[in-house]
Design a protein around this motif. Structure first.
Motif, short mmCIF file in Angstrom:
data_model
loop_
_atom_site.label_atom_id
_atom_site.label_comp_id
_atom_site.label_asym_id
_atom_site.label_seq_id
_atom_site.Cartn_x
_atom_site.Cartn_y
_atom_site.Cartn_z
N SER A 146 -8.72 4.90 -3.97
CA SER A 146 -7.53 5.73 -3.78
C SER A 146 -7.10 6.40 -5.08
CB SER A 146 -6.38 4.87 -3.23
OG SER A 146 -6.69 4.35 -1.97
N ASP A 156 0.82 -1.21 0.00
CA ASP A 156 0.00 0.00 0.00
C ASP A 156 0.86 1.27 0.00
OD1 ASP A 156 -2.16 -1.69 0.05
OD2 ASP A 156 -2.61 -1.38 2.18
N ARG A 196 1.62 9.31 -6.18
CA ARG A 196 2.15 10.67 -5.98
C ARG A 196 3.10 11.07 -7.11
NH1 ARG A 196 0.96 12.83 -1.11
NH2 ARG A 196 0.19 11.41 0.52
N GLU A 236 0.78 4.09 -2.95
CA GLU A 236 0.58 5.52 -2.70
C GLU A 236 1.74 6.34 -3.25
OE1 GLU A 236 -0.34 8.64 0.96
OE2 GLU A 236 0.17 6.55 1.39
N TYR A 244 -7.02 10.50 -5.52
CA TYR A 244 -5.83 11.24 -5.93
C TYR A 244 -5.97 11.81 -7.34
CZ TYR A 244 -2.96 9.74 -1.95
OH TYR A 244 -2.44 9.55 -0.70
#
Length: 213
Positions: A157, A72, A80, A76, A161
């Protein structure tokens, strides 16, 4: 079709973190399937923990959980590093993201609650079998709520984002889990079928013994 093309154009394949995340996603179910099957055949983990199958199962559970946290984190980090698409920054997209995260986590948490630690983390491969099939929520909706719940969380997610790369990685998650299900379900079914045959044989022997008396 033009929006789909635009979304694909917003996936930066030059980012190393994207491929590291994809590798971690594929590694985790591959790892636990290989280890659990070897345990079922050889009991190597049970022997390592002094013959205590439950302790060995808990150790594997801790390992799988830790690998999940790392996966995870890498996901992430990959998000980014990717560009954000303006179409994914709309309020409705954010609402959908929160809904996916809520339902996905509900599936994962409730299925873990239903199965317990050993039921969730491959206890049947250690010989720790459940008494019967769990049919309550969320298993009355899908037979793999942890996998589909996790997939929904990945997608949530990605939308939160606003990253098209996250949507692509979510598709990768889904494919990996569908492949894992094809390996796991028949193997697990075979374990329980063997247990049922042994019970039936033992019951038959008990009946024969009573007849002899």
């Amino acid at each position: 079709m033009s929006l789909l093309t635009e979304l694909v154009d917003y996936v930066d394949l030059n980012q190393r973190s994207f491929f590291i995340s994809a590798a971690a996603i594929a590694f985790n179910p591959t790892f636990w399937n290989i280890v659990a099957r070897r345990e079922h055949r050889t009991r190597f983990l049970t022997r390592l923990f002094g013959g205590n199958a439950q302790t060995a199962c808990y150790a594997l559970a801790a390992t799988i959980f830790s690998l999940g946290i790392i996966r995870d984190f890498l996901y992430e980090r990959a998000l980014r590093d990717q560009p954000t698409h303006p179409a994914l920054e709309q309020p409705l997209v954010k609402y959908a993201a929160y809904a996916l995260l809520a339902v996905g986590n509900l599936f994962v948490i409730s299925s873990t609650w239903r199965l317990g630690i050993t039921g969730t983390f491959l206890g049947d491969y250690f010989g720790i079998l459940m008494d019967g099939i769990v049919t309550g929520f969320p298993f009355n909706i899908t037979n793999a709520p942890m996998y589909y719940g996790s997939t929904m969380s990945f997608l949530g997610s990605a939308l939160l984002y606003g990253k098209p790369a996250g949507i692509l990685l979510t598709l990768h998650v889904l494919v990996v889990y569908l492949i894992a299900i094809q390996f796991e379900n028949p193997f697990t079914a075979a374990i329980y079928a063997q247990r049922d045959r042994e019970r039936a044989r033992a019951a038959g022997q008990t009946v024969e013994s009573k007849k002899e008396l």
